[in-house]
Write an enzyme that holds these catalytic residues in place. Structure first.
Site, PDB file in Angstrom:
ATOM      1  N   CYS A  30      48.339  18.051  15.793  1.00  0.00           N
ATOM      2  CA  CYS A  30      48.803  17.277  16.123  1.00  0.00           C
ATOM      3  C   CYS A  30      48.811  16.547  14.466  1.00  0.00           C
ATOM      4  O   CYS A  30      47.948  16.153  13.845  1.00  0.00           O
ATOM      5  CB  CYS A  30      48.312  16.221  17.130  1.00  0.00           C
ATOM      6  SG  CYS A  30      48.715  14.432  16.608  1.00  0.00           S
ATOM      7  N   CYS A  33      47.605  13.134  14.104  1.00  0.00           N
ATOM      8  CA  CYS A  33      46.425  12.554  14.725  1.00  0.00           C
ATOM      9  C   CYS A  33      45.390  12.816  13.182  1.00  0.00           C
ATOM     10  O   CYS A  33      44.215  12.475  12.532  1.00  0.00           O
ATOM     11  CB  CYS A  33      45.455  13.575  15.827  1.00  0.00           C
ATOM     12  SG  CYS A  33      46.672  13.455  17.186  1.00  0.00           S
TER      13      CYS A  33
END
Length: 135
Positions: A30, A33
């Protein structure tokens, strides 16, 4: 350094914690993230001993992520007294997370009761008192 949470240690480390617990639900693949990751590490250092700050890999700890209905990552979950008390979805600035953490610390005491600031002021300047409840 941020703690590592998983399905096996989540109850002990987060739900049974006597401190506010901040959980970054993420995945290695991600992009957003990866933007939040250094912020989480900084918060873990800044709040060391006051707040449990850690990471939960949604791909590895899917049962826990599903239990708290995490459908978008990153999601930062805030737990106090074994209960989910707040959350932030998406990559947000460090100041946003700090404000949430500080508000949670100020708002709640260790036993989960509301923290209060009591002001008492006599009109004529006598019997003045400012009392702040302990955190």
């Amino acid at each position: 350094m941020a703690l590592k949470f998983n399905d096996a240690n989540f109850t002990e480390e987060v739900l049974n914690s006597d401190k506010l617990a901040v959980v970054d639900v993420y995945a290695d693949w991600c992009g957003p993230c990866r933007l939040v990751a250094p912020i989480i590490e900084e918060l873990a250092t800044e709040y060391d001993g006051k707040v449990k700050v850690g990471k939960l890999d949604a791909d590895v700890a899917g049962a826990t992520a599903q239990k708290y209905r995490v459908v978008s990552i990153p999601t930062i979950l805030f737990f106090k007294g074994g209960q989910l008390v707040d959350q932030v979805v998406g990559a947000v600035p460090k100041a946003t997370l700090k404000a949430k953490i500080d508000a949670s610390i100020q708002r709640m005491t260790d036993d989960g009761t509301l923290n209060a600031l009591v002001l008492k002021w006599d009109v004529f300047g006598e019997d003045n008192e400012v009392t702040e409840a302990a955190e």
